[in-house]
Enzyme design. Structure first.
Site: not given
Length: 385
Positions: A131, A281, A339, A341-342, A365, A369
């Protein structure tokens, strides 16, 4: 560049989508797992004009606007983000030459870049200078009608399979401020003393070469000094990176979209406790958040692209787009895995690849930070604080 109509833009994106469906997706998982460079995709990419997306038509490119470019990178990344990398730094180098090169340099390099005969890379990062660009140690000393380059560059995408690189080097190591002593050179292969060092084995972004480049007394003609004037390289590269950050943001949107689409499809099919998990939900809330954040990231990216097309400085907008889109990508790919899972943790499903690819956009790029520092400084300038 040409501002294309919505119909033309749809047609271009549709062609890229077909390329991804027919050529990229069938090989993506295996090539990623085995870290194989997709060489057979390059001819089709050349035929589609992908190496000349933003190169002006007068030099053989498509001359497309930044928004269309962002859409193309998004589509490629939905299929396999590494394919976008084949043309990513290539277009950063094309931007450097197109915006700052002499007319002779443009005529010599851009047509071959547009056709894909020259495939470019960006030689910026070093082992001790990531950077902190001004801390580069690579030097270029004048010797008659040539410069002699010495040093090394690290984490260079397309460094092996590409055949040209825009190299940042110090022509005046004692300049104050330091950036005034930095120049940019185009170095083409083969060149005596120019070699590939170590190959980087990566978590994600696999199937695409990322290497160390070594310059050992490499002689480069003064004709390859971008713009023909020393001390301009720092500004030239930073300007081109504005476009680079837009394409990274677009990649992040593409990977996040692919992860979301995989998650909503799985959630609509998988049942638990007597109903689809999408009807629970907890899962529904995740899907709503994912879709909303992706759309916000996409709009930020397109807005940065639009302002880039208008001309002028867009490091604030490009930085915001890259920061937000990449963080959203990291979050969405993790949620998609949860979502699943395994099943999201095994290589049979592409979700684990999306999850591994996401950090590249956060780190690449310019780390996020650093992006926050750039954004804050530009905001202070903007508001006159």
């Amino acid at each position: 560049m040409t501002q294309v109509s919505e119909e033309t833009r749809r047609q271009i994106v549709s062609l890229v989508r077909e390329f991804v469906a027919n050529d990229v997706l069938p090989i993506a998982s295996r090539y990623d797992n085995e870290d194989i460079y997709p060489q057979e995709l390059v001819p089709t990419m050349r035929d589609l004009g992908l190496f000349g997306i933003t190169i002006p038509e007068e030099y053989g490119g498509l001359g497309l606007d930044q928004t269309t470019m962002a859409m193309i990178f998004e589509e490629l990344s939905k299929g396999w983000m590494s394919v976008a990398g084949i043309i990513g730094t290539h277009h950063v180098m094309a931007s450097i030459v197109g915006d700052f090169g002499t007319e002779k340099q443009k005529e010599r390099l851009l047509p071959s870049m547009a056709s894909g005969d020259i495939r470019g890379a960006l030689g910026l990062t070093e082992p001790e200078a990531g950077s902190d660009v001004q801390n580069i140690q690579t030097t270029a000393k004048m010797d008659g009608e040539e410069y002699i380059l010495n040093g090394s560059k690290m984490f260079i995408t397309n460094g092996e399979h590409g055949n040209a690189v825009a190299v940042l080097a110090k022509t005046d190591p004692h300049a104050e401020p330091r950036y005034r002593g930095i120049s940019c050179f185009v170095v083409q292969k083969p060149a005596h003393g120019f070699s590939v060092g170590q190959h980087i084995d990566k978590l994600g972004y696999r199937g695409l070469d990322t290497v160390e480049l070594v310059f050992d007394n490499v002689r480069v003609s003064t004709e390859n000094l971008v713009g023909g004037e020393e001390g301009r390289g720092y500004g030239q590269v930073l300007s081109a990176l504005e476009s680079g950050r837009i394409n990274v943001a677009a990649r992040a949107v593409g990977v996040a979209t692919a992860a979301f689409e995989a998650a909503i499809k799985y959630a609509s099919q998988r049942k638990a406790f007597g109903k689809r998990i999408a009807d629970h939900q907890a899962i529904a809330s995740k899907l709503a958040d994912m879709a909303t954040k992706i759309e916000a990231a996409r709009l930020l990216t397109y807005e940065a692209a639009r302002k880039r097309d208008e001309g002028g400085r867009v490091d604030l907008e490009a930085g915001m787009a890259k920061l937000f889109a990449s963080e959203v990508c990291g979050e969405v790919t993790m949620e998609a895995m949860r979502i699943h899972g395994g099943y999201g943790y095994i290589k049979e499903y592409p979700v684990e690849r999306y999850y591994r690819d996401a950090p590249l956009m956060i780190i690449g790029e310019g780390t996020n930070e650093i992006q926050k520092l750039v954004i804050a400084r530009r905001l202070l300038d903007k508001y006159g604080v």
